[in-house]
Design a protein around this motif. Structure first.
Motif, PDB file in Angstrom:
ATOM      1  N   THR A   7       0.851  -1.186   0.000  1.00 45.46           N
ATOM      2  CA  THR A   7       0.000   0.000   0.000  1.00 45.46           C
ATOM      3  C   THR A   7       0.888   1.239   0.000  1.00 45.46           C
ATOM      4  OG1 THR A   7      -0.106  -0.076   2.414  1.00 45.46           O
ATOM      5  CG2 THR A   7      -1.926  -1.094   1.207  1.00 45.46           C
ATOM      6  N   ALA A   8       0.325   2.351  -0.454  1.00 46.20           N
ATOM      7  CA  ALA A   8       1.104   3.591  -0.507  1.00 46.20           C
ATOM      8  C   ALA A   8       0.173   4.786  -0.376  1.00 46.20           C
ATOM      9  CB  ALA A   8       1.885   3.674  -1.817  1.00 46.20           C
ATOM     10  N   THR A   9       0.707   5.895   0.078  1.00 44.32           N
ATOM     11  CA  THR A   9      -0.011   7.170   0.070  1.00 44.32           C
ATOM     12  C   THR A   9       0.915   8.235  -0.498  1.00 44.32           C
ATOM     13  OG1 THR A   9       0.688   7.749   2.316  1.00 44.32           O
ATOM     14  CG2 THR A   9      -1.388   6.560   2.099  1.00 44.32           C
ATOM     15  N   PHE A  10       0.322   9.200  -1.189  1.00 41.89           N
ATOM     16  CA  PHE A  10       1.079  10.317  -1.759  1.00 41.89           C
ATOM     17  C   PHE A  10       0.493  11.622  -1.231  1.00 41.89           C
ATOM     18  CE2 PHE A  10       1.165   6.783  -4.695  1.00 41.89           C
ATOM     19  CZ  PHE A  10       2.488   6.709  -5.095  1.00 41.89           C
ATOM     20  N   TRP A  11       1.347  12.524  -0.738  1.00 45.37           N
ATOM     21  CA  TRP A  11       0.908  13.836  -0.262  1.00 45.37           C
ATOM     22  C   TRP A  11       1.161  14.828  -1.393  1.00 45.37           C
ATOM     23  CZ3 TRP A  11       4.933  12.471   3.847  1.00 45.37           C
ATOM     24  CH2 TRP A  11       4.464  11.407   4.624  1.00 45.37           C
ATOM     25  N   VAL A  12       0.088  15.405  -1.914  1.00 47.63           N
ATOM     26  CA  VAL A  12       0.169  16.184  -3.155  1.00 47.63           C
ATOM     27  C   VAL A  12      -0.511  17.548  -3.009  1.00 47.63           C
ATOM     28  CG1 VAL A  12       0.228  14.078  -4.552  1.00 47.63           C
ATOM     29  CG2 VAL A  12      -1.970  15.135  -4.039  1.00 47.63           C
ATOM     30  N   ASP A  13      -0.295  18.413  -4.007  1.00 50.56           N
ATOM     31  CA  ASP A  13      -0.967  19.716  -4.031  1.00 50.56           C
ATOM     32  C   ASP A  13      -2.461  19.547  -4.237  1.00 50.56           C
ATOM     33  OD1 ASP A  13       1.309  21.257  -3.666  1.00 50.56           O
ATOM     34  OD2 ASP A  13       1.718  21.410  -5.814  1.00 50.56           O
ATOM     35  N   ASP A  14      -2.804  18.697  -5.191  1.00 47.94           N
ATOM     36  CA  ASP A  14      -4.199  18.488  -5.583  1.00 47.94           C
ATOM     37  C   ASP A  14      -4.346  17.033  -5.995  1.00 47.94           C
ATOM     38  OD1 ASP A  14      -6.559  18.221  -7.216  1.00 47.94           O
ATOM     39  OD2 ASP A  14      -6.601  20.406  -7.451  1.00 47.94           O
ATOM     40  N   SER A  15      -5.077  16.252  -5.227  1.00 49.35           N
ATOM     41  CA  SER A  15      -5.134  14.807  -5.465  1.00 49.35           C
ATOM     42  C   SER A  15      -5.790  14.467  -6.807  1.00 49.35           C
ATOM     43  CB  SER A  15      -5.885  14.107  -4.322  1.00 49.35           C
ATOM     44  OG  SER A  15      -7.163  14.671  -4.118  1.00 49.35           O
ATOM     45  N   GLU A  16      -6.849  15.172  -7.184  1.00 44.15           N
ATOM     46  CA  GLU A  16      -7.513  14.855  -8.452  1.00 44.15           C
ATOM     47  C   GLU A  16      -6.637  15.253  -9.637  1.00 44.15           C
ATOM     48  OE1 GLU A  16     -11.560  15.973  -8.841  1.00 44.15           O
ATOM     49  OE2 GLU A  16     -12.189  14.996  -6.973  1.00 44.15           O
ATOM     50  N   ALA A  17      -5.945  16.380  -9.527  1.00 46.50           N
ATOM     51  CA  ALA A  17      -5.025  16.795 -10.593  1.00 46.50           C
ATOM     52  C   ALA A  17      -3.876  15.794 -10.722  1.00 46.50           C
ATOM     53  CB  ALA A  17      -4.481  18.192 -10.301  1.00 46.50           C
TER      54      ALA A  17
ATOM     55  N   SER B   6       0.242 -12.881 -13.947  1.00 40.06           N
ATOM     56  CA  SER B   6       1.348 -11.908 -13.948  1.00 40.06           C
ATOM     57  C   SER B   6       0.890 -10.510 -14.335  1.00 40.06           C
ATOM     58  CB  SER B   6       2.460 -12.363 -14.908  1.00 40.06           C
ATOM     59  OG  SER B   6       3.015 -13.570 -14.466  1.00 40.06           O
ATOM     60  N   LYS B   7      -0.274 -10.155 -13.868  1.00 41.29           N
ATOM     61  CA  LYS B   7      -0.826  -8.839 -14.172  1.00 41.29           C
ATOM     62  C   LYS B   7      -0.741  -7.963 -12.928  1.00 41.29           C
ATOM     63  CE  LYS B   7      -5.024  -6.583 -15.889  1.00 41.29           C
ATOM     64  NZ  LYS B   7      -6.469  -6.763 -16.141  1.00 41.29           N
ATOM     65  N   LEU B   8      -0.078  -6.818 -13.075  1.00 37.63           N
ATOM     66  CA  LEU B   8       0.079  -5.898 -11.951  1.00 37.63           C
ATOM     67  C   LEU B   8      -0.987  -4.812 -12.039  1.00 37.63           C
ATOM     68  CD1 LEU B   8       1.553  -4.756  -9.500  1.00 37.63           C
ATOM     69  CD2 LEU B   8       3.127  -3.598 -11.063  1.00 37.63           C
ATOM     70  N   ASP B   9      -1.888  -4.811 -11.081  1.00 34.96           N
ATOM     71  CA  ASP B   9      -2.927  -3.789 -10.998  1.00 34.96           C
ATOM     72  C   ASP B   9      -2.678  -2.915  -9.774  1.00 34.96           C
ATOM     73  OD1 ASP B   9      -4.401  -4.699 -13.224  1.00 34.96           O
ATOM     74  OD2 ASP B   9      -5.318  -6.263 -11.988  1.00 34.96           O
ATOM     75  N   VAL B  10      -2.815  -1.602  -9.946  1.00 37.21           N
ATOM     76  CA  VAL B  10      -2.681  -0.666  -8.838  1.00 37.21           C
ATOM     77  C   VAL B  10      -3.933   0.211  -8.819  1.00 37.21           C
ATOM     78  CG1 VAL B  10      -1.296   1.141  -7.760  1.00 37.21           C
ATOM     79  CG2 VAL B  10      -0.179  -0.616  -9.143  1.00 37.21           C
ATOM     80  N   TYR B  11      -4.579   0.266  -7.658  1.00 33.03           N
ATOM     81  CA  TYR B  11      -5.799   1.057  -7.502  1.00 33.03           C
ATOM     82  C   TYR B  11      -5.463   2.306  -6.695  1.00 33.03           C
ATOM     83  CZ  TYR B  11      -7.963  -3.219  -9.122  1.00 33.03           C
ATOM     84  OH  TYR B  11      -8.300  -4.317  -9.883  1.00 33.03           O
ATOM     85  N   MET B  12      -5.687   3.472  -7.319  1.00 36.41           N
ATOM     86  CA  MET B  12      -5.335   4.756  -6.700  1.00 36.41           C
ATOM     87  C   MET B  12      -6.611   5.571  -6.508  1.00 36.41           C
ATOM     88  SD  MET B  12      -2.074   5.503  -9.212  1.00 36.41           S
ATOM     89  CE  MET B  12      -1.277   6.722  -8.170  1.00 36.41           C
ATOM     90  N   ALA B  13      -6.696   6.273  -5.369  1.00 34.14           N
ATOM     91  CA  ALA B  13      -7.904   7.050  -5.098  1.00 34.14           C
ATOM     92  C   ALA B  13      -7.557   8.333  -4.351  1.00 34.14           C
ATOM     93  CB  ALA B  13      -8.893   6.223  -4.281  1.00 34.14           C
ATOM     94  N   ALA B  14      -8.359   9.371  -4.583  1.00 33.76           N
ATOM     95  CA  ALA B  14      -8.201  10.635  -3.879  1.00 33.76           C
ATOM     96  C   ALA B  14      -8.877  10.512  -2.516  1.00 33.76           C
ATOM     97  CB  ALA B  14      -8.822  11.771  -4.686  1.00 33.76           C
ATOM     98  N   ALA B  15      -8.094  10.210  -1.461  1.00 37.97           N
ATOM     99  CA  ALA B  15      -8.662  10.028  -0.124  1.00 37.97           C
ATOM    100  C   ALA B  15      -9.182  11.349   0.435  1.00 37.97           C
ATOM    101  CB  ALA B  15      -7.616   9.430   0.812  1.00 37.97           C
ATOM    102  N   ASP B  16      -8.469  12.431   0.155  1.00 37.73           N
ATOM    103  CA  ASP B  16      -8.951  13.781   0.456  1.00 37.73           C
ATOM    104  C   ASP B  16      -8.350  14.719  -0.582  1.00 37.73           C
ATOM    105  OD1 ASP B  16      -6.338  14.292   1.239  1.00 37.73           O
ATOM    106  OD2 ASP B  16      -6.768  14.344   3.380  1.00 37.73           O
ATOM    107  N   LYS B  17      -8.421  16.017  -0.359  1.00 31.02           N
ATOM    108  CA  LYS B  17      -7.992  16.972  -1.376  1.00 31.02           C
ATOM    109  C   LYS B  17      -6.492  16.923  -1.651  1.00 31.02           C
ATOM    110  CE  LYS B  17     -11.703  20.357  -0.727  1.00 31.02           C
ATOM    111  NZ  LYS B  17     -12.028  21.767  -0.381  1.00 31.02           N
ATOM    112  N   THR B  18      -5.708  16.481  -0.668  1.00 29.22           N
ATOM    113  CA  THR B  18      -4.252  16.513  -0.850  1.00 29.22           C
ATOM    114  C   THR B  18      -3.579  15.166  -0.592  1.00 29.22           C
ATOM    115  OG1 THR B  18      -3.982  17.257   1.446  1.00 29.22           O
ATOM    116  CG2 THR B  18      -4.079  18.964  -0.260  1.00 29.22           C
ATOM    117  N   THR B  19      -4.345  14.080  -0.556  1.00 33.46           N
ATOM    118  CA  THR B  19      -3.767  12.758  -0.314  1.00 33.46           C
ATOM    119  C   THR B  19      -4.343  11.732  -1.275  1.00 33.46           C
ATOM    120  OG1 THR B  19      -3.681  13.300   2.046  1.00 33.46           O
ATOM    121  CG2 THR B  19      -3.177  11.030   1.422  1.00 33.46           C
TER     122      THR B  19
END
Length: 538
Positions: A323-333, A403-416
């Motif tokens: 699992t991973a989280t990213f701290w960003v300016d704008d999660s949807e962007a 052998s298929k790598l799937d990654v599911y990414m979601a905007a948890a809030d406005k900046t994560t």
């Protein structure tokens, strides 16, 4: 530092791991040197390597031993007068010169009399002057090793010279050698950067009262260098950096901030490595340049991230625990930019024969009511590459039977943005529990205790679980071994994790590794258990 008290702590640590011991380390050294009386066991001893007079000559060693009674210390070394201040002695039958200076017995090699005389008259520049910024850290540690600019240059020149000597060997290895050479060039570049950007490096150790071992390091930046510039305005960790990382058994978990200059450099470095492996990614230099530019752009708004490798149930894909989280300016962007990057990578590698990148897709989706992205890549394209042909079973163990790598990414809030590999349900849970601190990794009692003992203002934090690592290794071995032939590892006991923390400023970097006492004790017991099992099977 503090020879006697530190010796007592070392003896307790040796007893903790149940190692046989007759004399303590200090008593062993005293016997070796022939010292019976006169030592100041509350003082600090040091070994110093000073630059030689001629370039290229070996450094000159100098040993300082704290004394209460100088004459009593040298009495057992068969002293012979050389000058009024200097004596010739034998330390374990090796000839040396010794003199007293400010409560220390100062030892040098038998032919370094001029060096000793310069110390006695104070003509040498004090090393202590260079260590003032680290004075508190040095004094609080039980033991410290520090390399100054001269030592760093010596090490870098020696190491890069050895790498240069090895390069022709890789050139003769064909395709496999190309990648080996790329790896060595990476290490060479890192060494050169360290030589240019650091003026001093230090490593220290402290045995704490409960038996935990704290290893620390320091690196002082070159003023106005690149590292000093990158770390000029580094933000602290978010208030809840482990939000989105589930409270479950794990192998490693780490998180930290990413200054803009550093993340750009890391992205370029990663793409540079990929460029050196055209047989894997199937793209030419111009295509890789375009992808690098797009990757840097996509990562511009990223300020930091966490990642955890969890322990998954037997038979499940190993990557399902990531699992991973990213701290960003704008999660949807960020999700929009990432989708555009994936599309461009697939288009640029469309003509490549074997590249897994050509199969990449990024499909918009909804995850727990939030904007999401399903990123997919078919890793089976790697099987046709001779370099990875034997790794099919490993790839299937990592990603699943297809052998298929799937990654599911979601905007948890406005900046994560949260991400989960293989299993969409994990991404859904990460979003649903994102604001609930009781659901994230730091709510684990033993994890929380370790985190409290790490510097509170660190910008990077990491955790390593010995128990999770053994479980992970067991799963990998079972996945790769022929049916019925897998080796069984004993289960590792529950312990706190090993903790890591790092912080930087425009002047230096500080890192700490905390190894809890129970981890040390259980690792020692585990090694004995495995060794006993191995002997029994012979």
């Amino acid at each position: 530092n503090r020879l006697g008290p530190t010796d007592d702590k070392i003896a307790k640590l040796i007893a903790l791991v149940e190692m046989p011991m007759t004399d303590s380390p200090l008593e062993t050294l005293k016997t070796f040197a022939g010292v019976q009386e006169g030592l100041d066991e509350d003082g600090a001893a040091a070994i110093v390597a000073l630059p030689a007079d001629e370039p290229g000559d070996k450094p000159l060693p100098l040993v300082l031993v704290p004394v209460k009674d100088y004459q009593a210390v040298v009495a057992g070394m068969n002293p012979e007068k050389v000058t009024d201040a200097i004596s010739r002695v034998k330390v374990n039958d090796a000839p040396s010169l010794v003199a007293e200076k400010d409560g220390y017995a100062v030892f040098v090699q038998a032919d370094d009399q001029k060096l000793l005389e310069s110390v006695l008259v104070g003509k040498t520049k004090s090393v202590a002057e260079k260590m003032v910024p680290w004075k508190t850290w040095i004094e609080e540690s039980d033991a410290v090793v520090v390399l100054g600019r001269e030592a760093l240059s010596l090490f870098v020149n020696k190491a890069t010279g050895e790498i240069d000597k090895a390069m022709p060997m890789f050139d003769a290895m064909g395709e496999q050698g190309v990648q080996a050479r790329a790896g060595m060039e990476m290490y060479r570049s890192m060494l050169v950067t360290a030589g240019d950007e650091l003026t001093a490096v230090g490593v220290g150790a402290l045995i704490e009262e409960d038996g935990a071992v704290r290893l620390s390091s320091r690196g002082r930046f070159t003023p106005d260098g690149k590292l000093a510039g990158w770390f000029k305005n580094v933000k602290p960790l978010p208030a809840h950096p482990w939000a989105g990382v589930p409270n479950e058994p794990f192998v490693v978990a780490a998180g930290g901030v990413l200054p803009e200059g550093l993340i750009e450099k890391l992205t370029q470095f990663s793409m540079g490595m990929a460029k050196n492996m055209p047989n894997v990614y199937g793209m030419n230099e111009e295509q890789m340049k375009k992808i690098t530019e797009m990757s840097v752009k996509a990562m511009k708004g990223v300020h930091g991230m966490t990642m955890a490798v969890g322990v998954v149930p037997a038979g499940q894909p190993i990557y399902q625990g990531v699992t991973a989280t990213f701290w960003v300016d704008d999660s949807e962007a960020f999700l929009n930019d990432y989708a555009a990057l994936v599309k461009s990578m697939a288009e640029l590698s469309a003509d490549a024969e074997k590249s897994p990148l050509k199969s990449m897709t990024a499909t918009p989706t909804e995850i727990a009511g939030r904007k999401g992205l399903e990123v997919s890549m078919d890793m089976s394209a790697m099987y046709d590459n001779p370099q990875f042909a034997r790794m099919e079973s490993l790839f299937k163990a990592m990603y699943g039977p297809d052998s298929k790598l799937d990654v599911y990414m979601a905007a948890a809030d406005k900046t994560t943005v949260v991400a989960a590999y293989i299993d969409k349900a994990r991404a859904v849970k990460a979003v649903e529990t994102f604001g609930q601190t009781g659901e994230n990794l730091s709510s684990n009692e033993t994890v929380g205790e370790v985190l409290k003992r790490l510097p509170a203002d660190s910008q990077w934090v990491g955790l390593w679980s010995p128990r999770g690592t053994i479980a992970f290794a067991q799963q990998v071995m079972e996945s790769l071994a022929p049916e019925g032939q897998g080796m069984s590892l004993p289960e590792f006991p529950e312990t706190p994790p090993v903790g890591f923390a790092a912080k930087v400023s425009p002047t230096d970097a500080q890192k700490e590794l905390l190894i809890p006492a129970d981890v040390i004790k259980q690792i020692a017991a585990y090694v004995k258990q495995v060794a006993s099992m191995s002997m029994a099977s012979l």
